[in-house]
Design a protein around this motif. Structure first.
Motif, short mmCIF file in Angstrom:
data_model
loop_
_atom_site.label_atom_id
_atom_site.label_comp_id
_atom_site.label_asym_id
_atom_site.label_seq_id
_atom_site.Cartn_x
_atom_site.Cartn_y
_atom_site.Cartn_z
N LEU A 15 0.84 -1.21 0.00
CA LEU A 15 0.00 0.00 0.00
C LEU A 15 0.87 1.25 0.00
N THR A 16 1.96 1.20 0.75
CA THR A 16 2.80 2.39 0.87
C THR A 16 3.57 2.67 -0.41
N GLU A 17 3.78 1.66 -1.25
CA GLU A 17 4.58 1.87 -2.45
C GLU A 17 3.72 2.30 -3.62
N ASP A 18 2.53 1.70 -3.75
CA ASP A 18 1.72 1.96 -4.93
C ASP A 18 0.24 1.72 -4.57
N PRO A 19 -0.41 2.74 -4.01
CA PRO A 19 -1.79 2.54 -3.52
C PRO A 19 -2.73 2.02 -4.60
N TRP A 20 -2.61 2.52 -5.82
CA TRP A 20 -3.53 2.08 -6.88
C TRP A 20 -3.27 0.62 -7.24
N GLY A 21 -1.99 0.26 -7.32
CA GLY A 21 -1.63 -1.13 -7.61
C GLY A 21 -2.12 -2.06 -6.51
N TRP A 22 -2.01 -1.59 -5.26
CA TRP A 22 -2.49 -2.35 -4.10
C TRP A 22 -3.97 -2.64 -4.28
N PHE A 23 -4.71 -1.57 -4.67
CA PHE A 23 -6.15 -1.69 -4.81
C PHE A 23 -6.53 -2.65 -5.94
N THR A 24 -5.95 -2.46 -7.12
CA THR A 24 -6.34 -3.29 -8.26
C THR A 24 -5.94 -4.76 -8.06
N HIS A 25 -4.81 -4.95 -7.36
CA HIS A 25 -4.40 -6.34 -7.13
C HIS A 25 -5.32 -7.05 -6.15
N LEU A 26 -6.01 -6.27 -5.32
CA LEU A 26 -6.80 -6.89 -4.27
C LEU A 26 -8.28 -7.05 -4.62
N ILE A 27 -8.73 -6.39 -5.72
CA ILE A 27 -10.17 -6.43 -6.01
C ILE A 27 -10.69 -7.86 -6.12
N LEU A 28 -10.04 -8.66 -6.96
CA LEU A 28 -10.50 -10.05 -7.14
C LEU A 28 -10.43 -10.85 -5.84
N PRO A 29 -9.28 -10.82 -5.12
CA PRO A 29 -9.23 -11.56 -3.85
C PRO A 29 -10.31 -11.10 -2.87
N TRP A 30 -10.57 -9.81 -2.80
CA TRP A 30 -11.60 -9.33 -1.89
C TRP A 30 -12.94 -9.98 -2.19
N PHE A 31 -13.30 -9.95 -3.47
CA PHE A 31 -14.61 -10.50 -3.81
C PHE A 31 -14.66 -12.01 -3.63
N THR A 32 -13.54 -12.67 -3.98
CA THR A 32 -13.49 -14.12 -3.80
C THR A 32 -13.72 -14.50 -2.35
N LEU A 33 -13.03 -13.81 -1.44
CA LEU A 33 -13.15 -14.13 -0.02
C LEU A 33 -14.54 -13.76 0.50
N SER A 34 -15.16 -12.73 -0.11
CA SER A 34 -16.44 -12.23 0.42
C SER A 34 -17.63 -13.11 0.07
N ILE A 35 -17.57 -13.81 -1.07
CA ILE A 35 -18.76 -14.51 -1.58
C ILE A 35 -19.44 -15.35 -0.51
N LEU A 36 -18.66 -16.20 0.16
CA LEU A 36 -19.21 -17.10 1.16
C LEU A 36 -19.89 -16.32 2.29
N PHE A 37 -19.20 -15.27 2.77
CA PHE A 37 -19.73 -14.52 3.90
C PHE A 37 -20.98 -13.73 3.51
N ILE A 38 -20.99 -13.19 2.28
CA ILE A 38 -22.19 -12.47 1.84
C ILE A 38 -23.39 -13.40 1.89
N GLY A 39 -23.19 -14.64 1.42
CA GLY A 39 -24.27 -15.62 1.46
C GLY A 39 -24.76 -15.87 2.87
N PHE A 40 -23.83 -16.13 3.80
CA PHE A 40 -24.21 -16.42 5.19
C PHE A 40 -24.89 -15.23 5.85
N TYR A 41 -24.29 -14.04 5.70
CA TYR A 41 -24.80 -12.87 6.41
C TYR A 41 -26.18 -12.47 5.89
N SER A 42 -26.37 -12.53 4.58
CA SER A 42 -27.66 -12.07 4.06
C SER A 42 -28.77 -13.03 4.49
N ARG A 43 -28.47 -14.35 4.52
CA ARG A 43 -29.49 -15.30 4.95
C ARG A 43 -29.83 -15.13 6.43
#
Lengths: 319, 349
Positions: A173-201
């Protein structure tokens, strides 16, 4: 309040001692207590004679189990546990992985809370209607998907085939905030899918349980708008179990629960460190990650309980 | 699953259901709670469809040797790196020779219906055998979880006092480990040397290792709700009555309390099977579960991801199998809960 805190801390110390014993049992006793096998497990299969002799002396494998236990705990306490297959210090490697793991889990937690609550509320408000059916079906699929499979497919099709996102890896994050963000978009959503399902139910059924309470009828009767009733009266209570669950899930994800997402996207976090060591059957890192993560979760949940008791007198009086 | 808008109680009988109390011109039939639950479940078309899907998946996986012998004529572990086979009248390489080394994809032929993997093994045969292992690990580990959780939950909730302290601490300790990490720790430690503990002696590579590992790590998830339920059930009059009749603790726990827990156990049990199949996949994917060459859906994906660019079917097919099985179990478990506990059924305004 003080009494509650002290009791909770004593309980915490007890559980900490128990997890250290369990970790010891898992790695030292369950697989068999034959000295040569024990040495080989720690030193690695391809280790040479000198290393083995050193491991045997260091870990006290020729001594009784109680000595082995205290030697191991000393190593955990002063951070001198090392991996013999690549001569790295386990605690340093874990510390190095923390920024990546924290970035992944905190970002994903924001996403899963937002969408979990949004979908849960939408589902409950339209209970029985098509948005509810659609969201219920989606969350059902969400909790049935293998995380690593989704991650691998997303990574391949969205970064290799159509270069929509940068390939895996972690950018500081300290070296390249935009790169940090774009590299993490897919992992964020991948990790979230399961929890979104549980929490919404969970939220959906909590809201539908709360909506019939007397105080909600009172709020309606005094002429509040439906939106205000939902947000101020229904949601405030329906969210309590979600908050508890969030604490647990967040702690578990930081403490290595994000292991699959991290390995798929090559994020170099704590979980991936453990996963790589599994691949090479290198036990000290697995042992270290397990115990440090469990200790972290025990500390965190004691802290959360004390904060809860401070906020809600019912908890400290009932316990 | 989508809630049925029709009323669940007998006040407004739905005319489509035969035998419902009050249906015109029919005698009122006595139905016990289990019968009523079964009837509610049968009316839930989505749950019944997922049950059918489950049965079909289990049947297919059980028929793995049949497919291997009669259709594919090859076992799950037979490599074929140089051979050819016939598909649509043409001779195809199972794995195209180097430098390309691309395993054949899915197509209409008995052999290699779902293509081959990097060793030229028949993907369909491996999928069926892998499914057998994945389902076996999922079901047996869920059984272990359920039995231990029920015994601990019953003992802790019924006896309270020191027994309960032991039970609660056991749950707390298991709960403190991140579940996947605990699975990995156990799986790796035992994958290296097997399990040797007193009379138990399991060799490394045995299916019993992932079964035991997964069976143990989820005990608190079922044990805690059971213990909570027992704590409130034991104060009920029927327990007092049983004690007054001179029934001992064991008979009260298993004869009186257990039947009251049956619906909770059944619903949680189904969901735990689903969960355990996902966990098996994750552990095997990481190398801490079912050990190669024994196939399982998880380690098949683990082998497949490296070949996504040349042979995406190796990843997609087992992943779909996992998703479909777990989805069917989750949907069925949900329907089971609605059928067994009509009060918990979410009301529709």
């Amino acid at each position: 309040m003080l009494r509650f805190a002290v009791r909770r801390l004593i309980n915490m110390a007890f559980v900490l001692a128990a997890i250290s014993v369990v970790t010891f049992l898992i790695f030292y006793v369950f697989p068999g207590t034959n000295t040569d096998a024990q040495v080989e497990r720690i030193a690695g299969r391809s280790s040479n004679e000198a290393t083995r002799a050193q491991v045997k002396r260091d870990y006290g494998f020729d001594k009784p189990l109680s000595v082995q236990y205290s030697r191991l705990m000393e190593k955990f306490a002063d951070g001198s546990l090392i991996s013999y297959s690549n001569q790295t210090n386990v605690r340093d490697e874990i510390a190095r992985g923390i920024p990546a793991t924290a970035s992944l889990v905190i970002g994903a937690a924001v996403i899963w809370t937002f969408f979990g609550v949004l979908f849960g509320v939408l589902s409950a408000v339209h209970a029985g209607g098509w948005p509810d059916r659609l969201l219920t079906a989606l969350s059902m699929i969400g909790i049935s998907l293998p995380v690593f499979w989704v991650g691998a497919l997303l990574l391949y099709y969205l970064t290799d085939r159509i270069q929509l996102f940068p390939p895996g890896g972690y950018v500081k994050l300290t070296e390249d905030p935009w790169g940090w963000f774009t590299h993490l978009i897919l992992p964020w959503f991948t990790l979230s899918i399961l929890f979104i399902g549980f929490y919404s139910r969970l939220l959906r059924s909590n809201i539908l349980d709360t909506i019939d309470e007397d105080y909600v009828r009172t709020a309606r009767a005094k002429g509040l708008s439906e939106r205000r009733v939902l947000v101020r009266h229904v949601l405030r209570n329906a969210l309590i179990p979600i908050v508890t669950l969030f604490g647990l899930d967040f702690g578990a994800a930081i403490g290595g629960g994000a292991i699959l997402t991290e390995s798929i996207f090559n994020l170099q976090g704590v979980g991936q460190y453990a996963a790589q060591s599994v691949g090479s059957l290198d036990l000290p890192p697995v042992m270290g990650t397990t115990l440090y993560a469990a200790a972290f979760i025990v500390l965190l949940s004691a802290l959360v309980d004390i904060v809860y008791a401070y906020l809600d007198p019912r908890i400290r009086l009932n316990a | 699953m989508a809630p049925e808008p029709s009323a669940e109680f007998a006040f407004e009988p739905s005319p489509a259901v035969p035998g419902v109390a009050g249906s015109e011109g029919r005698p009122i039939e006595a139905v016990g709670p289990w019968g009523a639950a079964w009837r509610r479940l049968r009316r839930n078309r989505i749950a019944m469809a997922s049950l059918a899907v489950l049965v079909a998946i289990v049947a297919c996986c059980l028929a793995a040797p049949l497919w291997a012998d009669q259709v594919a004529h090859v076992g799950p572990d037979e490599n074929n790196l140089t051979g050819k086979f016939e598909r649509g009248g043409k001779q195809l390489y199972v794995v195209t020779p180097p430098p390309e080394t691309k395993p054949v994809g899915p197509g209409w032929s008995g052999r290699y219906l779902l293509g081959a993997d990097k060793n030229g093994r028949d993907e369909m045969v491996r999928l069926l055998y892998g499914g057998r292992n994945s389902l076996l690990v999922g079901f047996v580990s869920a059984l272990i979880t359920t039995v231990i959780a029920v015994i601990l939950g019953l003992a802790g909730g019924y006896f309270r006092g020191p027994t309960d302290v032991v039970v609660r601490t056991t749950f707390d300790v298991i709960w403190s480990f991140p579940v996947l990490l605990l699975g990995i720790a156990l799986g790796t430690a035992l994958a290296v040397g097997g399990l040797h503990l007193g009379p138990i002696d399991i060799q490394a590579g045995s299916l019993w290792i992932p079964i035991l590992v997964i069976g143990i790590i989820y005990i608190p998830y079922l044990g805690r709700p059971i213990r909570g339920q027992v704590l409130s059930l034991r104060e009920k009059e029927f327990v007092e009555a049983a004690a007054a009749q001179g029934k001992g603790p064991l008979r009260i726990m298993f004869g009186e309390l257990l039947p009251n827990l049956a619906s909770t156990i059944l619903v949680f049990g189904t969901l735990i099977v689903a969960n355990n199949i996902l966990t098996e996949a994750a552990l095997s994917f990481l190398g801490a579960g079912v050990q190669l060459p024994t196939p399982s859906w998880g380690n098949m994906i683990g082998e497949g991801v490296n070949l996504l660019s040349t042979a995406p079917h190796l990843t997609i097919v087992p992943g779909l199998a996992i998703t479909l099985t777990v989805l069917a179990l989750n949907v069925f478990g949900d329907g089971l809960r609605d059928a067994l506990d009509p009060r918990a059924k979410v009301r529709v305004r």
